[in-house]
Design a protein around this motif. Sequence first.
Motif, PDB file in Angstrom:
ATOM      1  N   GLN A  25       0.828  -1.197   0.000  1.00 22.01           N
ATOM      2  CA  GLN A  25       0.000   0.000   0.000  1.00 22.01           C
ATOM      3  C   GLN A  25       0.863   1.248   0.000  1.00 22.01           C
ATOM      4  OE1 GLN A  25      -2.380  -0.720   3.441  1.00 22.01           O
ATOM      5  NE2 GLN A  25      -0.711  -0.389   4.895  1.00 22.01           N
ATOM      6  N   ALA A  26       0.233   2.388  -0.217  1.00 21.80           N
ATOM      7  CA  ALA A  26       0.925   3.664  -0.316  1.00 21.80           C
ATOM      8  C   ALA A  26       1.887   3.858   0.849  1.00 21.80           C
ATOM      9  CB  ALA A  26      -0.099   4.796  -0.361  1.00 21.80           C
ATOM     10  N   GLY A  27       3.127   4.217   0.512  1.00 29.42           N
ATOM     11  CA  GLY A  27       4.132   4.478   1.532  1.00 29.42           C
ATOM     12  C   GLY A  27       4.985   3.292   1.913  1.00 29.42           C
ATOM     13  N   ASP A  28       4.598   2.078   1.508  1.00 27.79           N
ATOM     14  CA  ASP A  28       5.399   0.893   1.831  1.00 27.79           C
ATOM     15  C   ASP A  28       6.720   0.909   1.073  1.00 27.79           C
ATOM     16  OD1 ASP A  28       3.490  -0.067   3.516  1.00 27.79           O
ATOM     17  OD2 ASP A  28       2.913  -1.788   2.273  1.00 27.79           O
ATOM     18  N   ASN A  70      16.319  -5.807  -5.139  1.00 21.33           N
ATOM     19  CA  ASN A  70      15.566  -4.662  -5.641  1.00 21.33           C
ATOM     20  C   ASN A  70      14.778  -4.010  -4.526  1.00 21.33           C
ATOM     21  OD1 ASN A  70      12.931  -6.005  -5.726  1.00 21.33           O
ATOM     22  ND2 ASN A  70      13.699  -7.032  -7.573  1.00 21.33           N
ATOM     23  N   PHE A  71      14.583  -2.727  -4.708  1.00 21.65           N
ATOM     24  CA  PHE A  71      13.932  -1.890  -3.715  1.00 21.65           C
ATOM     25  C   PHE A  71      12.772  -1.164  -4.386  1.00 21.65           C
ATOM     26  CE2 PHE A  71      18.464  -2.200  -3.036  1.00 21.65           C
ATOM     27  CZ  PHE A  71      18.565  -2.608  -1.708  1.00 21.65           C
ATOM     28  N   VAL A  72      11.598  -1.231  -3.767  1.00 16.17           N
ATOM     29  CA  VAL A  72      10.396  -0.622  -4.337  1.00 16.17           C
ATOM     30  C   VAL A  72       9.788   0.343  -3.324  1.00 16.17           C
ATOM     31  CG1 VAL A  72       8.102  -1.015  -5.314  1.00 16.17           C
ATOM     32  CG2 VAL A  72       9.929  -2.699  -5.698  1.00 16.17           C
ATOM     33  N   TYR A  73       9.464   1.532  -3.792  1.00 15.65           N
ATOM     34  CA  TYR A  73       8.687   2.468  -2.982  1.00 15.65           C
ATOM     35  C   TYR A  73       7.298   2.551  -3.588  1.00 15.65           C
ATOM     36  CZ  TYR A  73       6.749   6.760  -1.086  1.00 15.65           C
ATOM     37  OH  TYR A  73       5.924   7.673  -0.487  1.00 15.65           O
ATOM     38  N   MET A  74       6.272   2.213  -2.797  1.00 18.35           N
ATOM     39  CA  MET A  74       4.898   2.259  -3.274  1.00 18.35           C
ATOM     40  C   MET A  74       4.372   3.693  -3.169  1.00 18.35           C
ATOM     41  SD  MET A  74       4.261  -0.801  -4.310  1.00 18.35           S
ATOM     42  CE  MET A  74       2.493  -0.659  -4.619  1.00 18.35           C
ATOM     43  N   TYR A  75       4.242   4.326  -4.336  1.00 20.70           N
ATOM     44  CA  TYR A  75       3.747   5.706  -4.378  1.00 20.70           C
ATOM     45  C   TYR A  75       2.285   5.762  -3.940  1.00 20.70           C
ATOM     46  CZ  TYR A  75       2.430  10.241  -6.291  1.00 20.70           C
ATOM     47  OH  TYR A  75       1.952  11.513  -6.437  1.00 20.70           O
ATOM     48  N   ASP A  76       1.513   4.771  -4.392  1.00 22.81           N
ATOM     49  CA  ASP A  76       0.161   4.567  -3.882  1.00 22.81           C
ATOM     50  C   ASP A  76      -0.115   3.071  -3.882  1.00 22.81           C
ATOM     51  OD1 ASP A  76      -0.629   3.848  -6.475  1.00 22.81           O
ATOM     52  OD2 ASP A  76      -1.526   5.793  -6.923  1.00 22.81           O
ATOM     53  N   ASP A  77      -1.365   2.654  -3.768  1.00 21.37           N
ATOM     54  CA  ASP A  77      -1.654   1.218  -3.655  1.00 21.37           C
ATOM     55  C   ASP A  77      -1.328   0.427  -4.923  1.00 21.37           C
ATOM     56  OD1 ASP A  77      -2.492   1.797  -1.128  1.00 21.37           O
ATOM     57  OD2 ASP A  77      -4.629   1.430  -1.500  1.00 21.37           O
ATOM     58  N   ASN A  78      -1.203   1.098  -6.057  1.00 23.24           N
ATOM     59  CA  ASN A  78      -0.989   0.405  -7.327  1.00 23.24           C
ATOM     60  C   ASN A  78       0.308   0.779  -8.040  1.00 23.24           C
ATOM     61  OD1 ASN A  78      -4.288   0.723  -7.183  1.00 23.24           O
ATOM     62  ND2 ASN A  78      -3.631  -1.249  -7.979  1.00 23.24           N
ATOM     63  N   TRP A  79       0.848   1.946  -7.783  1.00 19.72           N
ATOM     64  CA  TRP A  79       2.044   2.409  -8.495  1.00 19.72           C
ATOM     65  C   TRP A  79       3.271   2.355  -7.591  1.00 19.72           C
ATOM     66  CZ3 TRP A  79       2.204   3.255 -13.627  1.00 19.72           C
ATOM     67  CH2 TRP A  79       0.990   3.449 -14.292  1.00 19.72           C
ATOM     68  N   GLY A  80       4.360   1.815  -8.138  1.00 17.11           N
ATOM     69  CA  GLY A  80       5.612   1.740  -7.385  1.00 17.11           C
ATOM     70  C   GLY A  80       6.791   2.178  -8.231  1.00 17.11           C
ATOM     71  N   ILE A  81       7.879   2.545  -7.559  1.00 17.11           N
ATOM     72  CA  ILE A  81       9.139   2.900  -8.219  1.00 17.11           C
ATOM     73  C   ILE A  81      10.189   1.926  -7.714  1.00 17.11           C
ATOM     74  CG2 ILE A  81      10.895   4.671  -8.551  1.00 17.11           C
ATOM     75  CD1 ILE A  81       8.709   6.754  -7.957  1.00 17.11           C
ATOM     76  N   GLU A  82      10.867   1.241  -8.640  1.00 13.41           N
ATOM     77  CA  GLU A  82      11.789   0.171  -8.274  1.00 13.41           C
ATOM     78  C   GLU A  82      13.206   0.454  -8.752  1.00 13.41           C
ATOM     79  OE1 GLU A  82      11.940  -4.576  -9.213  1.00 13.41           O
ATOM     80  OE2 GLU A  82      12.438  -3.121 -10.777  1.00 13.41           O
ATOM     81  N   TYR A 122       0.939  -2.278 -10.192  1.00 15.25           N
ATOM     82  CA  TYR A 122       0.484  -3.503  -9.546  1.00 15.25           C
ATOM     83  C   TYR A 122      -1.029  -3.649  -9.721  1.00 15.25           C
ATOM     84  CZ  TYR A 122       5.006  -3.970  -7.280  1.00 15.25           C
ATOM     85  OH  TYR A 122       6.355  -4.140  -7.036  1.00 15.25           O
ATOM     86  N   PHE A 123      -1.436  -4.798 -10.266  1.00  7.06           N
ATOM     87  CA  PHE A 123      -2.853  -5.065 -10.474  1.00  7.06           C
ATOM     88  C   PHE A 123      -3.492  -5.551  -9.179  1.00  7.06           C
ATOM     89  CE2 PHE A 123      -0.783  -5.469 -14.567  1.00  7.06           C
ATOM     90  CZ  PHE A 123      -1.624  -4.756 -15.405  1.00  7.06           C
ATOM     91  N   GLY A 124      -4.815  -5.399  -9.101  1.00 12.19           N
ATOM     92  CA  GLY A 124      -5.549  -5.884  -7.939  1.00 12.19           C
ATOM     93  C   GLY A 124      -5.596  -4.867  -6.823  1.00 12.19           C
ATOM     94  N   GLN A 125      -6.166  -5.307  -5.706  1.00  9.22           N
ATOM     95  CA  GLN A 125      -6.300  -4.454  -4.539  1.00  9.22           C
ATOM     96  C   GLN A 125      -5.080  -4.591  -3.621  1.00  9.22           C
ATOM     97  OE1 GLN A 125      -8.999  -2.386  -4.389  1.00  9.22           O
ATOM     98  NE2 GLN A 125      -9.452  -3.252  -6.411  1.00  9.22           N
TER      99      GLN A 125
END
Length: 225
Positions: A25-28, A70-82, A122-125
């Motif tokens: 989720q956002a912020g993870d 790899n390192f991912v920052y979740m910008y929101d529940d569906n979008w991430g930057i890796e 990321y697809f889904g909830q």
Amino acid sequence: MKKTIIAAAVTLATFGLATPALAHQAGDILVRGGIVHVSPDDSSGYVSVDSLGETGMTVGVDSNTQIGLNFVYMYDDNWGIELLAATPFTHDVNLQNSELGLGDGTLAEVSHLPPTLSVQYYFGQADSVFRPYLGAGLNYTVFFDESFKGSRKEQGFNSLDLDSSFGWAVQVGMDYKINESWHLNGQIRYIDISTDAEFKVGDLDSKVSVDIDPFVYMISAGYSF
């Protein structure tokens, strides 16, 4: 007995409702570590040697496996930057269609690092157990420790240098969430990597252009902060 069973059922239900949802989720921040296999889909131009011109010789690049992160920052529940990182990959470079009695086979050894920055969807909830995703981004590959094999040095090969590469990358992957913190990951990535190799044969300046263009396979475990 019935009261005990009912009480246990209520307790389990209450515990289930109180347990944090499995989520990206956002912020993870997701940190993954595992095995990465780089399999070049390579092709090359012809080796060019001063005074001889373009020869019929080409080169090929072998696969290699290393530890990947790899390192991912979740910008929101569906979008991430890796950001993709790894221990250095080392590949054998092979001479093909050799001429002048040089013989096919291992020519040199080259190491590289391929940091890649991608945007992912990321697809889904956020609380889905399976989270398939797609990504696209940019890769920068730097080559180092380029060296010819001993037998090739005896043939006169020397002064090998490979240019760094800047290109695009795409990926498809999937996370399987074990609990609110841990997940398993599998992904396939294609990276556009091209380089010009310059070297000498004796005192003759030589060069060859190589498209490495690897498929990159990774299996890892991840932790969510």
